[in-house]
Design a protein around this motif. Structure first.
Motif, PDB file in Angstrom:
ATOM      1  N   ALA A   8      61.578  52.505 109.907  1.00  0.00           N
ATOM      2  CA  ALA A   8      60.724  51.345 109.658  1.00  0.00           C
ATOM      3  C   ALA A   8      61.439  50.331 108.775  1.00  0.00           C
ATOM      4  N   ILE A   9      62.134  50.810 107.747  1.00  0.00           N
ATOM      5  CA  ILE A   9      62.869  49.912 106.848  1.00  0.00           C
ATOM      6  C   ILE A   9      63.948  49.170 107.616  1.00  0.00           C
TER       7      ILE A   9
ATOM      8  N   LYS B  29      63.959  48.435 110.805  1.00  0.00           N
ATOM      9  CA  LYS B  29      63.313  47.437 111.665  1.00  0.00           C
ATOM     10  C   LYS B  29      62.854  46.223 110.859  1.00  0.00           C
ATOM     11  N   VAL B  30      62.274  46.477 109.689  1.00  0.00           N
ATOM     12  CA  VAL B  30      61.791  45.374 108.846  1.00  0.00           C
ATOM     13  C   VAL B  30      62.958  44.505 108.396  1.00  0.00           C
ATOM     14  N   LYS B  31      64.055  45.130 107.979  1.00  0.00           N
ATOM     15  CA  LYS B  31      65.220  44.355 107.543  1.00  0.00           C
ATOM     16  C   LYS B  31      65.766  43.504 108.683  1.00  0.00           C
TER      17      LYS B  31
ATOM     18  N   MET C 248      63.430  40.593 109.124  1.00  0.00           N
ATOM     19  CA  MET C 248      63.591  39.652 108.016  1.00  0.00           C
ATOM     20  C   MET C 248      64.825  38.786 108.233  1.00  0.00           C
TER      21      MET C 248
ATOM     22  N   LEU D  77      57.017  38.465 102.162  1.00  0.00           N
ATOM     23  CA  LEU D  77      56.296  39.672 102.554  1.00  0.00           C
ATOM     24  C   LEU D  77      55.179  40.008 101.573  1.00  0.00           C
TER      25      LEU D  77
END
Length: 100
Positions: free
Chosen positions: A29-30, A32-34, A37, A47
């Motif tokens: 998940a981290i 994907k979020v990075k 972003m 965020l």
């Protein structure tokens, strides 16, 4: 029939598998979020959902309601009474004596 020790060992193994699966999911998940972003140019502040409040336009001035005829000092009627007005009221004058 299984013993309590065997069941406890199975429970410990399952809890270990669950913890590892949670770590892997979190890491994924981290990542994907990075990536999102970076793609959209977002920052951590974006965020957090904190939106800057619009700035006040210099604060609205309030017209004076009372004036000291001796010094010309004024008071809007908001906040604490100024010392010149407190002393005049203490000397027996009325607030109406200073109204504009």
């Amino acid at each position: 029939m299984t013993t309590i020790q065997e069941l406890m060992a199975q429970k410990a193994a399952l809890e270990k598998q669950i913890a590892e699966a949670q770590r892997a999911a979190k890491s994924d998940a981290i990542t994907k979020v990075k990536a999102l972003m970076a793609e959209y140019g977002l920052t951590a502040a974006d965020l957090a959902g904190k939106v800057a409040a619009p700035k006040a336009e210099g604060g609205k001035k309030v017209a004076a309601k009372y004036r000291d005829p001796a010094t010309g000092q004024t008071w809007t009627g908001r906040g604490l009474k100024p010392k010149w007005l407190q002393s005049a009221l203490g000397a027996g004058k009325s607030l109406d004596d200073f109204a504009l």
